[in-house]
Motif scaffolding. Structure first.
Motif, short mmCIF file in Angstrom:
data_model
loop_
_atom_site.label_atom_id
_atom_site.label_comp_id
_atom_site.label_asym_id
_atom_site.label_seq_id
_atom_site.Cartn_x
_atom_site.Cartn_y
_atom_site.Cartn_z
N GLU A 25 -110.86 -0.16 -14.54
CA GLU A 25 -112.13 -0.23 -13.80
C GLU A 25 -112.10 0.72 -12.59
O GLU A 25 -113.07 1.42 -12.31
CB GLU A 25 -112.27 -1.69 -13.36
CG GLU A 25 -113.41 -2.00 -12.46
CD GLU A 25 -113.19 -3.38 -11.84
OE1 GLU A 25 -112.96 -4.34 -12.59
OE2 GLU A 25 -113.23 -3.48 -10.60
N THR A 26 -110.94 0.79 -11.93
CA THR A 26 -110.80 1.69 -10.77
C THR A 26 -110.92 3.14 -11.22
O THR A 26 -111.62 3.94 -10.58
CB THR A 26 -109.44 1.46 -10.08
OG1 THR A 26 -109.33 0.08 -9.77
CG2 THR A 26 -109.31 2.28 -8.82
N SER A 28 -112.47 4.24 -13.74
CA SER A 28 -113.88 4.45 -14.09
C SER A 28 -114.72 4.68 -12.84
O SER A 28 -115.59 5.55 -12.81
CB SER A 28 -114.37 3.22 -14.86
OG SER A 28 -115.65 3.44 -15.31
N MET A 29 -114.42 3.92 -11.79
CA MET A 29 -115.17 4.09 -10.55
C MET A 29 -114.91 5.44 -9.89
O MET A 29 -115.76 5.98 -9.21
CB MET A 29 -114.84 2.97 -9.56
CG MET A 29 -115.60 1.70 -9.88
SD MET A 29 -115.32 0.46 -8.65
CE MET A 29 -116.30 1.03 -7.30
N HIS B 59 -116.98 -0.57 -18.98
CA HIS B 59 -115.58 -0.57 -18.52
C HIS B 59 -115.29 -1.68 -17.52
O HIS B 59 -114.14 -1.87 -17.14
CB HIS B 59 -115.22 0.79 -17.92
CG HIS B 59 -115.44 1.89 -18.90
ND1 HIS B 59 -114.76 1.95 -20.07
CD2 HIS B 59 -116.31 2.93 -18.91
CE1 HIS B 59 -115.17 2.99 -20.76
NE2 HIS B 59 -116.12 3.60 -20.08
N PHE B 60 -116.35 -2.38 -17.11
CA PHE B 60 -116.12 -3.52 -16.21
C PHE B 60 -116.07 -4.80 -17.05
O PHE B 60 -116.81 -4.91 -18.03
CB PHE B 60 -117.26 -3.62 -15.19
CG PHE B 60 -117.32 -2.45 -14.26
CD1 PHE B 60 -116.46 -2.35 -13.18
CD2 PHE B 60 -118.22 -1.41 -14.48
CE1 PHE B 60 -116.50 -1.25 -12.34
CE2 PHE B 60 -118.26 -0.31 -13.64
CZ PHE B 60 -117.40 -0.23 -12.56
N PRO B 61 -115.23 -5.75 -16.67
CA PRO B 61 -115.19 -7.01 -17.42
C PRO B 61 -116.58 -7.66 -17.45
O PRO B 61 -117.28 -7.66 -16.42
CB PRO B 61 -114.20 -7.86 -16.64
CG PRO B 61 -113.40 -6.90 -15.82
CD PRO B 61 -114.29 -5.73 -15.55
N LEU B 83 -114.92 -6.30 -7.62
CA LEU B 83 -114.31 -4.98 -7.85
C LEU B 83 -112.90 -4.92 -7.26
O LEU B 83 -112.65 -5.51 -6.20
CB LEU B 83 -115.18 -3.89 -7.21
CG LEU B 83 -116.49 -3.61 -7.95
CD1 LEU B 83 -117.43 -2.80 -7.08
CD2 LEU B 83 -116.21 -2.88 -9.25
N ALA B 84 -112.02 -4.21 -7.97
CA ALA B 84 -110.62 -4.14 -7.51
C ALA B 84 -110.47 -3.27 -6.27
O ALA B 84 -109.57 -3.48 -5.47
CB ALA B 84 -109.77 -3.58 -8.64
N VAL B 85 -111.32 -2.27 -6.14
CA VAL B 85 -111.26 -1.43 -4.93
C VAL B 85 -112.57 -1.58 -4.16
O VAL B 85 -113.61 -1.84 -4.76
CB VAL B 85 -111.06 0.07 -5.27
CG1 VAL B 85 -109.66 0.33 -5.78
CG2 VAL B 85 -112.08 0.57 -6.25
N LEU B 91 -118.14 6.11 -4.80
CA LEU B 91 -117.73 5.31 -5.96
C LEU B 91 -118.95 4.69 -6.65
O LEU B 91 -119.00 4.59 -7.87
CB LEU B 91 -116.73 4.23 -5.55
CG LEU B 91 -115.36 4.74 -5.09
CD1 LEU B 91 -114.44 3.58 -4.74
CD2 LEU B 91 -114.70 5.59 -6.16
N SER B 94 -120.60 7.13 -8.66
CA SER B 94 -119.81 7.32 -9.88
C SER B 94 -120.20 6.28 -10.95
O SER B 94 -120.27 6.60 -12.14
CB SER B 94 -118.35 7.21 -9.48
OG SER B 94 -117.54 7.47 -10.53
N ILE B 95 -120.45 5.06 -10.51
CA ILE B 95 -120.89 4.03 -11.46
C ILE B 95 -122.25 4.42 -12.05
O ILE B 95 -122.49 4.33 -13.25
CB ILE B 95 -121.02 2.64 -10.76
CG1 ILE B 95 -119.65 2.17 -10.24
CG2 ILE B 95 -121.62 1.61 -11.69
CD1 ILE B 95 -119.71 0.88 -9.42
N LYS B 98 -122.08 7.00 -14.70
CA LYS B 98 -121.68 6.47 -16.02
C LYS B 98 -122.91 5.96 -16.76
O LYS B 98 -123.05 6.15 -17.96
CB LYS B 98 -120.67 5.33 -15.86
CG LYS B 98 -119.40 5.72 -15.18
CD LYS B 98 -118.32 6.05 -16.18
CE LYS B 98 -117.08 6.52 -15.44
NZ LYS B 98 -116.13 7.20 -16.29
#
Lengths: 261, 107
Positions: A25-26, A28-29, B59-61, B83-85, B91, B94-95, B98
């Protein structure tokens, strides 16, 4: 499929405490194509199997192992490694760096062109580490790169830069470079000749004949121009030779002396 | 009441994205480790908007994503949470890129 950011992914697997899904996921971001789950699992497995125990960065075998895995500079947050990571968030520079690296341009030249095109100075070591961690051209085969770029933002353009080289990549970035005329004509000559020969494998139809005719015309034209430029170059060289001979007859010590010849 | 003070409510300001997506105007708001999106027709939502949004966020759960149509205002609400970050503007763009890849490819 392998990923051009494999060394960064390895670093993340070892040092980030994130799960495979979170790492994907990171990535991808950050605008990368998300690495496949199987690929990440196999990377993690490989790392876990070989890492020394205990795994601590103040433990020499651990540091040596990280060095061998080729992500020590990221683990130590070296200046250029940190700057390389920062490039991910710099849309303007990142685009230029990725395009030129993919075109197989030399690191020093990439650094110079980044400054010329974007006005931002990026040290060549930063470019080199960006290449190593995030955009590793040598890690992937041509097929793997083309597959990766199919999913990537502006991938089509980047794929053409991969095969066409530096000058083409610079042109795609809107940068004008002077091209050596003879080299270009030779390329046109070569391409036209190959394309012409290729038509012999096609069915003998009207379209094939027309295609062959067009390539032949292009071939003759390129040849004509090449011969012309060859003659011109010869002529200039002859003239230069004459001048050199004339100058040799006298001992010229000043501009005034030159005027008297 | 309330110690003589009124209740202060901070306005939530959504920011327009710089990434262009065919038929959709994206606005987003970063809230901790989640990003909320308001999507407006521009001028008309593409066909199968929901499917395309989900595909762009594949790509995200699944459990961290919300994709809802809001009929009252004729817009879509999208959320990516946990989100992990920590998300930043670049960013988030960037989403959206996609998603744009999926939407712009099909028109």
């Amino acid at each position: 499929m392998r990923h051009p950011s494999e060394y960064w992914l390895k670093y993340m697997l070892m040092f980030s405490d994130l799960s495979n899904v979170q790492i994907s996921e990171t990535a991808s971001m950050y605008g990368m194509v998300a690495p496949e789950a199987d690929y990440l699992s196999s990377l993690r497995e490989g790392l876990m199997e070989t890492r020394p125990s205990p795994f601590r960065m103040d433990f020499t075998p651990s540091r040596n192992w990280v060095r061998r895995q080729r992500f020590l500079s990221m683990a130590r947050a070296d200046e250029h490694a940190a700057n390389a990571r920062e490039l991910l968030g710099n849309v303007k520079c990142r685009r230029v760096v990725e395009t030129l690296l993919l075109a197989n341009m030399d690191i020093q030249a990439v650094s110079e062109f980044v400054l010329e095109i974007t006005g931002i100075s990026v040290h060549k070591k930063t470019v080199d580490l960006y290449r190593h961690y995030f955009w590793n051209r040598d890690l992937l085969s041509t097929r793997e790169w083309l597959d990766y770029l199919e999913e990537y933002d502006n991938g089509k353009i980047l794929a053409s830069c991969y095969s066409q080289g530096g000058e083409y990549a610079l042109w795609k970035l809107g940068h004008r470079v002077s091209l050596p005329k003879e080299e270009i004509l030779t390329s046109v000559f070569h391409e036209s000749a190959m394309r012409f020969f290729e038509t012999s494998q096609f069915d003998n139809t009207r379209d094939t004949a027309m295609t062959a005719k067009l390539w032949a015309e292009s071939l003759f034209k390129a040849n004509e121009e090449l011969e012309k430029s060859g003659d011109a170059v010869k002529q200039v060289l002859e003239n230069l030779k004459d001048i050199a001979i004339k100058l040799g007859k006298r001992d010229i010590t000043s501009i005034d002396d030159l005027g008297e010849t | 009441m309330f110690g003589g003070n009124g209740i202060g409510i901070q306005p939530v300001i959504f920011k327009e994205s710089s990434t262009k997506v065919d038929g959709i105007k994206f606005e987003y708001h970063i809230d901790g480790n989640r990003v909320q999106f308001h999507l407006w027709a521009n001028p008309k939502f593409p066909d199968e908007t929901a499917e395309k949004l989900s595909l762009g966020l594949k790509h995200f759960p699944q459990e961290t994503i919300v994709v809802d149509f809001v009929p009252e205002v004729d817009s879509w609400y999208v959320e990516v949470n946990s989100l992990a970050v920590s998300p930043t503007d670049s960013l988030v763009e960037s989403i959206i890129k996609k998603i744009a890849r999926v939407v712009n490819k099909d028109g």
